[in-house]
Design a protein around this motif. Structure first.
Motif, short mmCIF file in Angstrom:
data_model
loop_
_atom_site.label_atom_id
_atom_site.label_comp_id
_atom_site.label_asym_id
_atom_site.label_seq_id
_atom_site.Cartn_x
_atom_site.Cartn_y
_atom_site.Cartn_z
N SER A 64 2.27 3.78 -2.92
CA SER A 64 2.85 2.93 -1.88
C SER A 64 3.60 3.80 -0.87
O SER A 64 3.88 4.97 -1.12
CB SER A 64 3.83 1.93 -2.51
OG SER A 64 4.93 2.61 -3.09
N ASN A 65 3.94 3.21 0.26
CA ASN A 65 4.70 3.92 1.29
C ASN A 65 6.06 4.38 0.76
O ASN A 65 6.56 5.42 1.14
CB ASN A 65 4.89 3.04 2.52
CG ASN A 65 3.59 2.82 3.28
OD1 ASN A 65 2.69 3.66 3.23
ND2 ASN A 65 3.48 1.70 3.98
N LYS A 69 7.44 8.14 0.84
CA LYS A 69 8.73 8.47 1.47
C LYS A 69 9.65 9.17 0.48
O LYS A 69 10.39 10.10 0.82
CB LYS A 69 9.38 7.21 2.01
CG LYS A 69 8.69 6.64 3.24
CD LYS A 69 9.39 5.37 3.72
CE LYS A 69 8.69 4.78 4.94
NZ LYS A 69 9.33 3.51 5.39
#
Length: 218
Positions: A64-65, A69
């Motif tokens: 996932s993002n 990150k």
């Protein structure tokens, strides 16, 4: 390669949080162990799963993002930590190399009276042109400088000030400072002297053994 190295190579190429990396590591260890218990060899497992780089890429493509990150933040944190260590090392090196000036006698390495007496003795030896005697009070490096071309540089320095100094008259003000640099200490003395025909300012440096380490006159 063995299973530990194989899994380590995969984990190394993952772009996710530390917690996610630990989860995947445990998952891979369990999957490989289960496959081996069912009769599959480690080589067969690695061929089926693919190279560590390809396995890691499959995981990375599905993160996932938030995980991406987290990985970027983790990477930046490691980079900043590395930069911080490098800066600290540079600062320590600069601190070690950069000369530090302190008052003579502040740490007991030198004593003002001894430094002044030795400085006056150096001047007296110069006045007598007792260069061999001067060498007796010099360190090895300074001896080589003084003996160069039979003390020619020292004689020339005196001639540049004047061909006839006249008799010695008196010592004037004396200024001295202790210098600490690259783990070594020295003391630098500036001594004003008066002769019948000229005034001379000597800059004299002594090492920790009170041996002459530098000499300049103007």
């Amino acid at each position: 390669m063995d299973s530990k190295k194989y899994i380590k190579c995969i984990i190394k190429n993952l772009k996710c949080s530390k917690a996610k990396r630990e989860d995947i590591k445990r998952q891979l260890e369990a999957d490989i162990q289960t496959a081996m218990e069912t009769g599959e060899t480690l080589e067969e497992i690695q061929v089926r799963m693919g190279t560590p780089e390809n396995v890691a890429k499959e995981f990375n493509d599905n993160f996932s993002n938030e995980e991406i990150k987290a990985a970027q933040k983790r990477k930046m944190g490691k980079l900043l930590a590395l930069i911080g260590v490098i800066l600290l090392i540079v600062l320590l090196l600069i601190s070690w190399w950069w000369p530090k000036v302190s008052e003579v006698g502040s740490d007991g390495t030198f004593h003002k009276d001894d430094v002044e007496d030795r400085s006056e003795l150096i001047v007296q030896l110069l006045d007598k042109e007792d260069f061999e005697g001067l060498c007796d009070y010099s360190n090895d490096t300074m001896k080589k400088v003084l003996e160069k071309e039979d003390y020619g540089d020292l004689k020339a320095a005196k001639e540049n000030i004047g061909s006839d100094w006249g008799a010695f008259v008196s010592f004037g003000k004396v200024y001295m400072s202790q210098i600490s640099q690259m783990g070594k200490k020295s003391v630098v003395v500036q001594m004003n002297t008066a002769y019948e025909n000229v005034s001379v300012t000597y800059t004299i440096t002594f090492d920790e053994d009170m041996k002459l380490a530098g000499l300049y006159m103007k």
